[in-house]
Scaffold this active site. Structure first.
Site, PDB file in Angstrom:
ATOM      1  N   ARG A   1      73.909 -33.761 -24.871  1.00 39.97           N
ATOM      2  CA  ARG A   1      72.521 -33.655 -25.320  1.00 39.97           C
ATOM      3  C   ARG A   1      72.068 -34.871 -26.105  1.00 39.97           C
ATOM      4  NH1 ARG A   1      73.694 -28.117 -26.355  1.00 39.97           N
ATOM      5  NH2 ARG A   1      74.136 -28.739 -28.493  1.00 39.97           N
TER       6      ARG A   1
ATOM      7  N   GLU B   1      86.117 -24.864 -34.732  1.00 40.09           N
ATOM      8  CA  GLU B   1      86.529 -23.621 -35.397  1.00 40.09           C
ATOM      9  C   GLU B   1      88.004 -23.328 -35.086  1.00 40.09           C
ATOM     10  OE1 GLU B   1      84.718 -19.141 -35.988  1.00 40.09           O
ATOM     11  OE2 GLU B   1      83.924 -20.466 -34.450  1.00 40.09           O
TER      12      GLU B   1
END
Lengths: 174, 174
Positions: A62, A99
């Site tokens: 992106r 994470e």
């Protein structure tokens, strides 16, 4: 002069993507709107137009969208940072925590000359882990970071704390 | 008027990437050169500047770079086509064959309105499998494909045969 636009209205909020509990800020509704896309590019570009930027650096995928449009607008070269294994020539790499586990970013060793003035662009500033890795890669090649600009900043996540040494701006804050 | 540049000289050839026997055409050396990047964007954009393009469509990740810069240049919206699972909202999908197995591309269902004039941009035309899947996705949303433009075309691979129904152009031919 461009008319002021409320870019936040062009963002689509998608609950539970990519997983439960995450409210995803979807920028595709902004990008497809030609007025909003132009406005976002120009609002970010104008903050750096007199800084003699040599290279705009952005991370796949992106980040390439606004990064490339802004590089064109300000007359700079464009430098892609990619995930491990995607760049074909000699690279430096930097890792950042996800994470679970880590991810690795790569930059071509000839992408930046010492003292090149570099603008870093990304779509979103969250915890700042990715962008910290990007600054490390640019510094390793002795680039001078003139600024870091985001379309969206999630202020609660305090990503700015990781990039305090540089001028940082964002167009949309949550 | 922009001075004519030999863009082929800005491409780096890398033997045996991503695997033995492939000569990879590395565009990062062109992108980082501000004059070459600007020239490539403007040479592709000028072919479509009077076509009233509504949307520029490009495929992640490299396609986003020239696609977004050209969308900005011609005043169009930008539409990303992404690999499976990356777009957050409702999508249509199309598959295309790889050497082993298939890959899946996705497009948001609200990306294109019926009769939108669409320009498709990619960095490289090889066998044409990817770009054929892109044209299928655009047609499914009733977009009108005004043209398809590539930075590089590998003419021996005859990718144009798969997209004969549309105006096709490329800046660098091998």
């Amino acid at each position: 002069m461009t008319k002021k636009l409320d870019l936040k209205k062009c963002i689509r909020n998608i609950p539970d993507f990519p997983k439960a509990g995450i409210l995803f800020r979807d920028i595709t509704t902004l990008l497809k709107n030609k007025n909003a896309f132009k406005y976002a590019v120009e609002e970010l570009a104008k903050k750096f137009k007199n800084k003699k930027i040599d290279k705009v650096v952005a991370v796949e995928a992106r980040g390439f969208i606004l990064g490339a449009a802004i590089a064109y607008k300000i007359g700079a070269g464009f430098i892609p940072i990619r995930k491990k294994g995607k760049l074909p020539w000699k690279t430096n790499s930097a890792s950042y925590k996800l994470e679970y586990g880590i991810d690795i970013l790569e930059l071509h060793q000839d992408a930046i000359e010492p003292n090149d003035k570099v603008l870093i662009i990304d779509d979103l500033l969250a915890t700042g882990g990715t962008i910290k890795a990007v600054t490390d890669l640019v510094k390793e090649l002795q680039g001078k970071i003139s600024g870091i600009a985001f379309l969206i900043e999630l202020t609660d996540l305090k990503g700015r704390d990781k990039i305090k040494d540089y001028p940082v701006c964002s167009l949309i804050k949550y």
